[in-house]
Motif scaffolding. Structure first.
Motif, PDB file in Angstrom:
ATOM      1  N   UNK A  97       0.773  -1.196   0.014  1.00  0.00           N
ATOM      2  CA  UNK A  97      -0.097  -0.073  -0.171  1.00  0.00           C
ATOM      3  C   UNK A  97       0.853   1.291  -0.202  1.00  0.00           C
ATOM      4  N   UNK A  98       0.542   2.119  -0.791  1.00  0.00           N
ATOM      5  CA  UNK A  98       1.389   3.544  -1.065  1.00  0.00           C
ATOM      6  C   UNK A  98       0.228   4.513  -1.364  1.00  0.00           C
ATOM      7  N   UNK A  99       0.842   5.802  -0.837  1.00  0.00           N
ATOM      8  CA  UNK A  99      -0.319   6.763  -0.933  1.00  0.00           C
ATOM      9  C   UNK A  99      -0.455   7.106  -2.290  1.00  0.00           C
ATOM     10  N   UNK A 100       0.584   7.203  -3.104  1.00  0.00           N
ATOM     11  CA  UNK A 100       0.458   7.886  -4.580  1.00  0.00           C
ATOM     12  C   UNK A 100       0.080   6.760  -5.376  1.00  0.00           C
ATOM     13  N   UNK A 101      -0.378   5.486  -5.211  1.00  0.00           N
ATOM     14  CA  UNK A 101      -0.610   4.533  -6.199  1.00  0.00           C
ATOM     15  C   UNK A 101      -1.889   4.125  -5.991  1.00  0.00           C
ATOM     16  N   UNK A 102      -2.898   4.265  -6.816  1.00  0.00           N
ATOM     17  CA  UNK A 102      -4.438   4.122  -6.688  1.00  0.00           C
ATOM     18  C   UNK A 102      -4.424   2.431  -6.696  1.00  0.00           C
ATOM     19  N   UNK A 103      -5.083   1.943  -6.022  1.00  0.00           N
ATOM     20  CA  UNK A 103      -5.290   0.319  -5.869  1.00  0.00           C
ATOM     21  C   UNK A 103      -4.234  -0.571  -5.482  1.00  0.00           C
ATOM     22  N   UNK A 104      -3.363   0.326  -4.869  1.00  0.00           N
ATOM     23  CA  UNK A 104      -2.003  -0.593  -4.387  1.00  0.00           C
ATOM     24  C   UNK A 104      -2.565  -1.245  -3.224  1.00  0.00           C
ATOM     25  N   UNK A 105      -1.890  -2.360  -2.903  1.00  0.00           N
ATOM     26  CA  UNK A 105      -2.290  -3.233  -1.722  1.00  0.00           C
ATOM     27  C   UNK A 105      -1.166  -4.101  -1.144  1.00  0.00           C
ATOM     28  N   UNK A 106      -1.092  -4.411  -0.065  1.00  0.00           N
ATOM     29  CA  UNK A 106      -0.209  -5.308   0.455  1.00  0.00           C
ATOM     30  C   UNK A 106      -0.385  -6.867   0.168  1.00  0.00           C
ATOM     31  N   UNK A 107      -1.535  -7.088  -0.427  1.00  0.00           N
ATOM     32  CA  UNK A 107      -1.796  -8.577  -0.698  1.00  0.00           C
ATOM     33  C   UNK A 107      -1.657  -8.829  -2.175  1.00  0.00           C
ATOM     34  N   UNK A 108      -1.403  -7.837  -3.015  1.00  0.00           N
ATOM     35  CA  UNK A 108      -0.922  -8.246  -4.593  1.00  0.00           C
ATOM     36  C   UNK A 108      -0.401  -6.980  -5.062  1.00  0.00           C
ATOM     37  N   UNK A 109       0.349  -7.205  -6.016  1.00  0.00           N
ATOM     38  CA  UNK A 109       0.845  -6.060  -6.836  1.00  0.00           C
ATOM     39  C   UNK A 109       0.177  -5.520  -7.721  1.00  0.00           C
ATOM     40  N   UNK A 110       0.182  -4.335  -8.119  1.00  0.00           N
ATOM     41  CA  UNK A 110      -0.544  -3.737  -9.400  1.00  0.00           C
ATOM     42  C   UNK A 110       0.455  -3.166 -10.645  1.00  0.00           C
ATOM     43  N   UNK A 111      -0.100  -3.473 -11.805  1.00  0.00           N
ATOM     44  CA  UNK A 111       0.956  -2.944 -12.896  1.00  0.00           C
ATOM     45  C   UNK A 111       0.965  -1.353 -12.755  1.00  0.00           C
TER      46      UNK A 111
END
Ligand code: DP6
Length: 336
Positions: free
Chosen positions: A158-172
């Motif tokens: 989870x990162x404030x600048x990346x929408x949809x970011x999660x500790x459970x999975x990565x995002x493109x």
């Protein structure tokens, strides 16, 4: 037996994942370039059965892989409840030499997770978001594996600048200037031996580490600044953060209890030579390190010729048997 095959790439972190909580939850966000050439190809053969598993590496039966795969299947039992009702043969091979010191866990675990997702689909079980679920499953096998299911970059945690970011999975992630979508990564094989301390043990040593909280906070800030640099095409700013991240990763190792060093004398010689070359010629050549002695050289494709010449004339001498691997940013896994 039915079969499915995925080829999944390795990745190189720019902001480093180092430290985790149960089960495979990262202590800080990370972001990586997905690689192109360094990859694992896995064929999963399956038939109705009772959970028998056989693993083959480069065509050779390799029972030593079984414990890791069994742990992975236990952790992913919710996603792949059918695994125990099948007999499986896992045939896996790497595009890079086994003894190169390049970790195969990210590409290997993501290739296996993708194969199991395809089996899930083939069995008619509901799949809502194929790659998100594959990334989550890969994470449960190896944290960095969560980032191997997307190109050209992937962000995990989870990162404030990346929408949809999660500790459970990565995002493109691809909100970067074009120059970063074709960045080169030449991997200098400084040491091919077994690591003295595994990543899993290293992550564990961040628990109670004197600098842990400051490091985790720094990773958030570095990631914000790195995203800005990459969006703006600021290669110099990018390089400063990436090199600092690599050295911080190793500083965490050197300051944990017990402390350890994964760099080798030649790792430092390469770093000094890179800095001198940059100072003298102004070429945008930067480095990063993973949890080992090898050095990843990062640079724009437009500078490939001059930098490959420099590698051959000045850096190759620091590599075991003069060997290095040429790679670049890639587009993510492929079903074959
Ligand atoms: C230094 O993903 O190999 O490469 O989750 O225990 O399998 P496990 O660890 P792993 O750790 C990778 C650490 C790193 C940094 C990174 O890739 O972000």
């Amino acid at each position: 037996m039915k079969e499915v095959t995925w080829k999944s790439p390795s990745n190189i972190a720019l902001v480093k994942y180092w430290g985790k909580y149960p089960v495979q939850i990262p202590a800080n966000p990370s972001i990586s370039f997905t690689l192109s050439a360094a990859a694992t190809t896995t064929t999963l053969k399956y038939a109705p059965g009772n959970g028998q598993i056989e693993v083959f590496l480069e065509g050779v039966s390799t029972p030593s892989f079984l414990p890791k795969i069994k742990t992975f299947l236990e952790r992913t039992a919710e996603q792949f409840p059918f695994a125990g009702t099948l007999d499986m043969e896992i045939h896996t091979s790497n595009s890079f030499p086994h003894s190169s010191g390049i970790a195969s866990s990210a590409s290997g675990m993501s290739a296996l997770a993708l194969c199991l997702m395809s089996v899930k689909q083939a069995l008619g079980l509901p799949v809502e978001n194929f790659f998100e679920e594959a990334s989550e499953a890969a994470r449960l096998g190896s944290g960095s594996g969560s980032r191997s299911v997307y190109g050209p970059l992937a962000a995990w945690g989870t990162h404030r600048d990346i929408t949809g970011s999660s500790d459970r999975w990565a995002v493109a992630y691809d909100d970067v200037a074009d120059v970063f979508k074709s960045f080169q990564d030449t991997i200098l094989l400084v040491d091919k031996g077994e690591k003295v301390v595994s990543s899993t043990v290293g992550h564990g040593l961040m628990e109670g580490h004197t600098y842990a909280e400051a490091r985790f906070a720094q990773a958030h800030t570095n990631q914000s600044e790195l995203l800005t640099c990459m969006r703006n095409g600021d290669i110099e700013g990018f390089g400063a953060i990436v090199e600092s991240e690599a050295l911080t990763l190793h500083a965490m190792m050197m300051s944990s209890r017990p402390y350890f060093i994964l760099m080798k004398p030649n790792t430092l010689k390469v770093i000094e030579a890179i800095w001198a070359f940059r100072e003298k010629t102004g070429n945008p050549l930067y480095f990063t390190l993973d949890a080992g002695a090898n050095v990843h050289l990062l640079y724009p494709k437009s500078h490939k010729d001059v930098i490959l010449q420099f590698i051959d004339s000045d850096l190759r001498t620091f590599c075991k048997d003069g060997s290095y691997l040429c790679d670049e940013v890639g587009q993510g896994p492929k079903q074959l």
